[in-house]
Design a protein around this motif. Sequence first.
Motif, PDB file in Angstrom:
ATOM      1  N   ASP A 149       1.723  32.807 -20.063  1.00  0.00           N
ATOM      2  CA  ASP A 149       2.882  32.329 -20.827  1.00  0.00           C
ATOM      3  C   ASP A 149       4.085  33.145 -20.375  1.00  0.00           C
ATOM      4  O   ASP A 149       4.203  34.332 -20.701  1.00  0.00           O
ATOM      5  N   ASN A 151       7.192  32.704 -21.220  1.00  0.00           N
ATOM      6  CA  ASN A 151       8.175  32.931 -22.291  1.00  0.00           C
ATOM      7  C   ASN A 151       7.915  34.243 -23.015  1.00  0.00           C
ATOM      8  O   ASN A 151       8.849  34.983 -23.349  1.00  0.00           O
ATOM      9  N   THR A 152       6.639  34.519 -23.258  1.00  0.00           N
ATOM     10  CA  THR A 152       6.273  35.715 -24.030  1.00  0.00           C
ATOM     11  C   THR A 152       5.795  36.860 -23.138  1.00  0.00           C
ATOM     12  O   THR A 152       5.511  37.947 -23.647  1.00  0.00           O
ATOM     13  N   HIS A 153       5.701  36.616 -21.826  1.00  0.00           N
ATOM     14  CA  HIS A 153       5.174  37.608 -20.888  1.00  0.00           C
ATOM     15  C   HIS A 153       3.789  38.081 -21.321  1.00  0.00           C
ATOM     16  O   HIS A 153       3.506  39.288 -21.385  1.00  0.00           O
ATOM     17  N   THR A 154       2.935  37.116 -21.633  1.00  0.00           N
ATOM     18  CA  THR A 154       1.553  37.423 -21.995  1.00  0.00           C
ATOM     19  C   THR A 154       0.619  36.538 -21.179  1.00  0.00           C
ATOM     20  O   THR A 154       1.032  35.539 -20.595  1.00  0.00           O
ATOM     21  N   SER A 163      -0.414  41.930 -22.170  1.00  0.00           N
ATOM     22  CA  SER A 163       1.034  41.851 -21.995  1.00  0.00           C
ATOM     23  C   SER A 163       1.362  42.085 -20.525  1.00  0.00           C
ATOM     24  O   SER A 163       0.749  42.931 -19.868  1.00  0.00           O
TER      25      SER A 163
END
Length: 240
Positions: A149, A151-154, A163
């Motif tokens: 993802d 957007n969330t850097h996950t 992360s």
Amino acid sequence: METHKKRILIIEDDRHIAEGIQLNLTLQGYEVAIAYDGVAGLNQWKAIGPDLVILDIMLPGIDGLSILQSIRLEDERLPILILSAKGDPDDRIKGLAFGVDDYLAKPFNLEELLLRVERLLKRGGWNQENGGLAHPSYDTYAFGDNRIDFNTHTARCRLGEISLTEQESKVLKLFIANRGKPLSREKLLQIGWGYSRKTTTRTVDNFIVRFRKYFEPDPRNPVYFKSLRSIGYLFDCDPD
């Protein structure tokens, strides 16, 4: 009410051409900065946040197409105009594939350049005001049992949910954008980190070790992040 002056960055190693363009754009009311090599160009882009970039292809340090790719990993909206003596169709195709907005070959007509700049700035302003993207992007990417993802850097992977640093996300985007294509360490450093060709570092290798730990079923026998002897690395997968 005073309006914001549009900022334009010229990345061009020919001082005569760069300063001539700067003078004429300044007379049109723009704020104009010049960088004379690729490394300085990337640094100026990050420092001043221009509204438009005029970019040469043949540059000292980092070539223009690598700069274009590096910018596009972080900003799909910024209008970019390639200005180059390389009029070969393959160069134009590469520029368009990497996300350039316009392409003008040298020698060029000054009035045409000014009109193209004006048009790109208007279109860029419309995209930002309306939340539109000048180029396609993606928020998530899945392969194998992994899902990233951006957007969330996950990411979800064999280690669970992890992360990612911004730099890890940027390099992963670079591999995904070039899926199935060999990437040399030199090219990865230029695009992913903005290093010049003279830089020597094991940074890329360390990132690959990390990605294999995250995403490979068996890090010792990689199926996604593959080493290519004497070349570099290749990201290979069938996206889900």
